[in-house]
Design an enzyme around this catalytic site. Sequence first.
Site, PDB file in Angstrom:
ATOM      1  N   TYR A 161       2.156   0.940  12.684  1.00 30.24           N
ATOM      2  CA  TYR A 161       2.122   0.607  10.863  1.00 30.24           C
ATOM      3  C   TYR A 161       0.850   1.015   9.367  1.00 30.24           C
ATOM      4  O   TYR A 161       1.114   0.483   9.026  1.00 30.24           O
ATOM      5  CB  TYR A 161       1.412  -1.356  11.706  1.00 30.24           C
ATOM      6  CG  TYR A 161       1.616  -1.998  10.475  1.00 30.24           C
ATOM      7  CD1 TYR A 161       2.439  -2.580  10.669  1.00 30.24           C
ATOM      8  CD2 TYR A 161      -0.825  -2.641   9.540  1.00 30.24           C
ATOM      9  CE1 TYR A 161       3.013  -3.972   9.161  1.00 30.24           C
ATOM     10  CE2 TYR A 161       0.071  -3.678   9.170  1.00 30.24           C
ATOM     11  CZ  TYR A 161       1.308  -4.008   8.663  1.00 30.24           C
ATOM     12  OH  TYR A 161       1.501  -5.432   7.936  1.00 30.24           O
ATOM     13  N   LYS A 165       2.275   1.779   6.509  1.00 31.63           N
ATOM     14  CA  LYS A 165       2.089   1.156   4.319  1.00 31.63           C
ATOM     15  C   LYS A 165       2.024   2.478   4.267  1.00 31.63           C
ATOM     16  O   LYS A 165       1.387   1.825   2.524  1.00 31.63           O
ATOM     17  CB  LYS A 165       1.317   0.092   4.930  1.00 31.63           C
ATOM     18  CG  LYS A 165       2.007  -1.585   6.611  1.00 31.63           C
ATOM     19  CD  LYS A 165       2.934  -2.110   5.104  1.00 31.63           C
ATOM     20  CE  LYS A 165       3.202  -2.867   6.005  1.00 31.63           C
ATOM     21  NZ  LYS A 165       4.330  -3.473   5.188  1.00 31.63           N
TER      22      LYS A 165
END
Length: 291
Positions: A161, A165
Amino acid sequence: MSLCQDRVVIITGAGGGLGRAYALAFAAAGAKVLVNDINLPAAEAVAGEIRANGGQAAANSGDITDYAASAGIVRAAIEQFGDLHVVVNNAGICRDRMFASLEEADWDAVMAVHLKGHFCIASHAVKYWREQAKGGKTLQARIINTSSGAGLQGSIGQSNYAAAKGGIAALTLVQAAELARYGISANALAPAARTGMTEQVFADTMKKPDEGFDYFAPENVAPLLVWLGSEVSSGVTGRMFEVEGGKLSIADGWRRGPQVDKGGCWQPEEIGAAVAQLVEQAVPAQKVYGT
């Protein structure tokens, strides 16, 4: 006139959480909203809520991780509302595991929804806008991306993640630099709010209070999105905003820090002392979440 009167907006992952809050806020500001979510009933419920309040909205369940399907999402907005002005890349998932336990499928799924999803929708929107610009139209087009504090400083148990991001943050900088010539701005945000993903991890911290200001309500983030999607934000591009409760800030990106210059090639034995000097002079990075 409302801030986004008659502007056409695509919002991904808009069937709930932050996406729903964005959709309702844009519609309240006069925008025509394509509510995209892989969960079609959820998208239809949000679109129906907007229409019930007198706004204009349509539901769409196109797959943002598929390039051809993403073209269909952009086409649907244009066919439904006659144009396109704003893309809000909001959809996301988590597959949290410590790096040593992370499986390839966990990595691929998160990269597909976050990083590739951001590319697919924006790619087709930009092609549409570029043709308009080449035809002589003056554009006020907007790309609004979603990064995260995890992407800006890392997060234990979220390497996939965080990497996605972080990639989105870098993508935003490049989009802003390349697309300004067409009248397209690109900004990103790192929101702290109560969503389906964060409630799984921070349920106690982010729960809605019995009374008073709801600090982690998704609605606290939505006003920034509406402003960024409007024409009045034209002077702002390539920025990373952080929003939490009533706090609004612009994140400081990577920049060259202290340096030492030997004026020639370093020997391996010399590096240690130079690195020690640089570390002593450098501003420490923010701590990784979870440390």
